[in-house]
Design a protein around this motif. Structure first.
Motif, PDB file in Angstrom:
ATOM      1  N   UNK A 239       0.770  -1.133   0.097  1.00 31.04           N
ATOM      2  CA  UNK A 239      -0.078  -0.100  -0.228  1.00 31.04           C
ATOM      3  C   UNK A 239       0.839   1.265  -0.040  1.00 31.04           C
ATOM      4  N   UNK A 240       0.116   2.396  -0.484  1.00 33.36           N
ATOM      5  CA  UNK A 240       1.114   3.631  -0.364  1.00 33.36           C
ATOM      6  C   UNK A 240       1.618   3.879   1.148  1.00 33.36           C
ATOM      7  N   UNK A 241       2.813   4.134   1.208  1.00 36.15           N
ATOM      8  CA  UNK A 241       3.325   4.325   2.766  1.00 36.15           C
ATOM      9  C   UNK A 241       2.849   5.684   3.134  1.00 36.15           C
ATOM     10  N   UNK A 242       2.749   5.459   4.572  1.00 36.09           N
ATOM     11  CA  UNK A 242       2.329   6.874   5.424  1.00 36.09           C
ATOM     12  C   UNK A 242       3.212   7.845   5.201  1.00 36.09           C
ATOM     13  N   UNK A 243       4.365   7.844   4.610  1.00 37.88           N
ATOM     14  CA  UNK A 243       5.224   9.079   4.588  1.00 37.88           C
ATOM     15  C   UNK A 243       4.703   9.920   3.538  1.00 37.88           C
ATOM     16  N   UNK A 244       3.996   9.327   2.521  1.00 36.18           N
ATOM     17  CA  UNK A 244       3.575  10.246   1.498  1.00 36.18           C
ATOM     18  C   UNK A 244       2.212  11.169   1.967  1.00 36.18           C
ATOM     19  N   UNK A 245       1.671  10.850   3.102  1.00 30.77           N
ATOM     20  CA  UNK A 245       0.712  11.459   3.537  1.00 30.77           C
ATOM     21  C   UNK A 245       0.966  12.886   3.789  1.00 30.77           C
ATOM     22  N   UNK A 246       2.234  13.502   4.167  1.00 28.48           N
ATOM     23  CA  UNK A 246       2.902  14.480   4.356  1.00 28.48           C
ATOM     24  C   UNK A 246       3.846  14.970   3.618  1.00 28.48           C
ATOM     25  N   UNK A 247       4.278  14.076   2.534  1.00 30.23           N
ATOM     26  CA  UNK A 247       5.495  14.422   1.598  1.00 30.23           C
ATOM     27  C   UNK A 247       4.881  15.413   0.521  1.00 30.23           C
ATOM     28  N   UNK A 248       5.396  16.015  -0.275  1.00 34.79           N
ATOM     29  CA  UNK A 248       4.869  16.918  -1.381  1.00 34.79           C
ATOM     30  C   UNK A 248       4.382  15.743  -2.289  1.00 34.79           C
ATOM     31  N   UNK A 249       3.434  16.060  -3.321  1.00 36.64           N
ATOM     32  CA  UNK A 249       2.667  15.376  -4.246  1.00 36.64           C
ATOM     33  C   UNK A 249       3.612  14.939  -5.241  1.00 36.64           C
ATOM     34  N   UNK A 250       4.608  15.737  -5.685  1.00 34.57           N
ATOM     35  CA  UNK A 250       5.875  15.242  -6.504  1.00 34.57           C
ATOM     36  C   UNK A 250       6.525  13.880  -6.045  1.00 34.57           C
ATOM     37  N   UNK A 251       6.728  13.726  -4.580  1.00 37.19           N
ATOM     38  CA  UNK A 251       7.271  12.515  -4.183  1.00 37.19           C
ATOM     39  C   UNK A 251       6.348  11.306  -4.426  1.00 37.19           C
ATOM     40  N   UNK A 252       5.105  11.471  -4.164  1.00 40.19           N
ATOM     41  CA  UNK A 252       4.192  10.161  -4.611  1.00 40.19           C
ATOM     42  C   UNK A 252       3.892   9.952  -6.008  1.00 40.19           C
ATOM     43  N   UNK A 253       3.928  10.976  -6.892  1.00 39.00           N
ATOM     44  CA  UNK A 253       4.010  10.954  -7.960  1.00 39.00           C
ATOM     45  C   UNK A 253       5.205  10.093  -8.627  1.00 39.00           C
ATOM     46  N   UNK A 254       6.541  10.401  -8.165  1.00 41.47           N
ATOM     47  CA  UNK A 254       7.709   9.659  -8.425  1.00 41.47           C
ATOM     48  C   UNK A 254       7.508   8.175  -7.765  1.00 41.47           C
ATOM     49  N   UNK A 255       7.061   8.185  -6.665  1.00 43.18           N
ATOM     50  CA  UNK A 255       6.712   6.762  -6.069  1.00 43.18           C
ATOM     51  C   UNK A 255       6.069   5.752  -7.234  1.00 43.18           C
ATOM     52  N   UNK A 256       5.063   6.533  -7.740  1.00 47.34           N
ATOM     53  CA  UNK A 256       4.200   5.724  -8.516  1.00 47.34           C
ATOM     54  C   UNK A 256       4.693   5.312  -9.737  1.00 47.34           C
ATOM     55  N   UNK A 257       5.576   6.376 -10.333  1.00 46.28           N
ATOM     56  CA  UNK A 257       6.101   6.045 -11.590  1.00 46.28           C
ATOM     57  C   UNK A 257       7.018   4.839 -11.222  1.00 46.28           C
ATOM     58  N   UNK A 258       7.753   4.886 -10.188  1.00 50.95           N
ATOM     59  CA  UNK A 258       8.762   3.445 -10.004  1.00 50.95           C
ATOM     60  C   UNK A 258       7.873   2.371  -9.753  1.00 50.95           C
ATOM     61  N   UNK A 259       6.964   2.293  -9.196  1.00 48.73           N
ATOM     62  CA  UNK A 259       5.893   1.131  -9.043  1.00 48.73           C
ATOM     63  C   UNK A 259       5.190   0.628 -10.389  1.00 48.73           C
ATOM     64  N   UNK A 260       5.075   1.535 -11.290  1.00 53.11           N
ATOM     65  CA  UNK A 260       4.554   1.214 -12.469  1.00 53.11           C
ATOM     66  C   UNK A 260       5.805   0.638 -13.245  1.00 53.11           C
ATOM     67  N   UNK A 261       6.940   1.207 -13.092  1.00 56.23           N
ATOM     68  CA  UNK A 261       8.046   0.514 -14.010  1.00 56.23           C
ATOM     69  C   UNK A 261       8.385  -0.743 -13.490  1.00 56.23           C
ATOM     70  N   UNK A 262       8.334  -0.947 -11.988  1.00 56.35           N
ATOM     71  CA  UNK A 262       8.556  -2.401 -11.585  1.00 56.35           C
ATOM     72  C   UNK A 262       7.456  -3.329 -11.667  1.00 56.35           C
ATOM     73  N   UNK A 263       6.462  -2.878 -11.958  1.00 57.88           N
ATOM     74  CA  UNK A 263       4.993  -3.742 -12.452  1.00 57.88           C
ATOM     75  C   UNK A 263       4.787  -4.574 -11.121  1.00 57.88           C
ATOM     76  N   UNK A 264       4.602  -3.787  -9.895  1.00 52.49           N
ATOM     77  CA  UNK A 264       4.062  -4.307  -8.942  1.00 52.49           C
ATOM     78  C   UNK A 264       2.708  -4.797  -8.702  1.00 52.49           C
ATOM     79  N   UNK A 265       1.897  -4.370  -9.393  1.00 50.75           N
ATOM     80  CA  UNK A 265       0.433  -4.672  -9.292  1.00 50.75           C
ATOM     81  C   UNK A 265       0.219  -6.034 -10.052  1.00 50.75           C
ATOM     82  N   UNK A 266       0.972  -6.146 -11.350  1.00 50.55           N
ATOM     83  CA  UNK A 266       0.901  -7.268 -12.223  1.00 50.55           C
ATOM     84  C   UNK A 266       1.576  -8.353 -11.387  1.00 50.55           C
ATOM     85  N   UNK A 267       2.615  -8.109 -10.746  1.00 52.76           N
ATOM     86  CA  UNK A 267       3.291  -9.216 -10.203  1.00 52.76           C
ATOM     87  C   UNK A 267       2.677  -9.913  -9.077  1.00 52.76           C
ATOM     88  N   UNK A 268       1.785  -8.936  -8.365  1.00 50.17           N
ATOM     89  CA  UNK A 268       1.054  -9.299  -7.185  1.00 50.17           C
ATOM     90  C   UNK A 268      -0.053 -10.258  -7.801  1.00 50.17           C
TER      91      UNK A 268
END
Length: 326
Positions: A239-268
């Motif tokens: 799940x999206x870590x708690x850290x991103x609740x308080x972090x800038x939106x750009x951090x979460x967007x970067x995290x989501x791009x890395x997750x998409x590159x690593x295909x986490x949802x498809x692998x699960x």
């Protein structure tokens, strides 16, 4: 890319050229060479280890504070950050991220430093440590750019130079990389279980029998259940870590791009599909074993009835004197 880095390092070890040699070199060559060396200094590697199922957070805090000054340590809800050595204008620093679910992300360290971290820090706080030979290890590279936006391509993370000393940008990326490494550990374990049991349906199809006792089948079902429960628990890790609740939106967007590159949802999804196949196969084997056991019990009952009938007939025949002492 790594080969290029090694080439620069080898070239840098040549030493100072002789005077005669210098006379034969075009004027701009050393300027280009220095620019390559500067670029090499702005590169590094990211290595992720999974040495344990989880970390004892209290123990880890004690170990880190015994080895680093308090100013170099920062605690987040599910991760500890450690500045292993500081960044400079010429070279990236060394950063460590210890995730509660047993993953360590090392930025900018060499192999000897990574080994030291694993042996002197991670192992001391590990819950259910993994054997060295079974440890999951993932490697990436990173570099800095003044022009490109943060992204990942060909297992290389590109960061803006302004982020060189901002560990939170690296943390946002490390969350996705650490989740991928943890997922890889479960993928490997499930693959091992598939290989361990793939001969069973083949044997059943070929001979009509399974050369396993019901106790062994029950153990396999238990192993599948444990792994499936671990992956279900992993869903909270993914799940999206708690850290991103308080972090800038750009951090979460970067995290989501890395997750998409690593295909986490498809692998699960693939992992859960493998679990479903394993569970279905083991349920079939268990039903087959139960049916075989029930058939055996039925034959036992039949033979008991036959014996009882024979004994009854002998008793009747004894009453009529057809059998008895002569």
């Amino acid at each position: 890319m790594r080969a290029g880095i090694h080439c620069f390092a080898a070239a840098g070890s040549l030493g100072t050229p002789t005077e005669d040699f210098a006379l034969n070199i075009a004027p701009g060559l050393f300027q280009d060479f220095d620019s390559h060396r500067t670029a090499a200094r702005q590169r590094g590697r990211i290595t992720l280890f999974c040495p344990a199922d989880s970390f004892d957070r209290k123990k880890l805090d004690e170990v880190l504070r015994a080895n680093f000054p308090s100013s170099a340590i920062k605690s987040y809800p599910d991760v500890f950050y450690v500045e292993y050595f500081a960044a400079t204008d010429e070279a990236p620093g060394g950063d460590l991220f210890f995730f509660d679910y047993g993953v360590v992300a090392c930025w900018g360290l060499d192999s000897a430093q990574e080994t030291t971290v694993m042996r002197t820090l991670a192992r001391q706080a590990a819950n259910q440590p993994v054997n060295i030979g079974d440890m999951e290890v993932d490697q990436f590279e990173f570099n800095y750019s003044s022009l490109e936006k943060p992204h990942i391509q060909n297992d290389t993370v590109t960061l803006h130079r302004k982020a060189a000393k901002d560990h939170q940008v690296k943390l946002a990326i490390s969350y996705a990389l650490a989740q991928s490494t943890k997922l890889s550990l479960h993928e490997r374990r499930v693959t091992e279980m598939v290989l361990e049991t793939k001969h069973l349906p083949e044997s059943l199809a070929r001979t009509g029998k399974v050369s396993l006792k019901s106790e062994t089948i029950a153990k396999l079902i238990g192993k599948v259940f444990i792994q499936k429960a671990a992956v279900n628990l992993l869903s909270s890790v993914l799940d999206t870590p708690e850290f991103f609740w308080r972090a800038p939106d750009s951090f979460q967007a970067l995290y989501e791009r890395i997750c998409e590159y690593l295909e986490l949802e498809e692998r699960v999804e693939v992992l859960n599909a493998r679990f479903a196949v394993l569970q279905e196969m083991l349920d079939m084997l268990r039903d087959h074993e139960n049916n075989h056991h029930n058939a055996r019990l039925e034959w036992i009952v039949i033979w008991l009835i036959v014996i009882e009938v024979v004994v009854g007939l002998l008793e009747v025949m004894g009453l009529f004197g057809l059998v008895g002492e002569h």
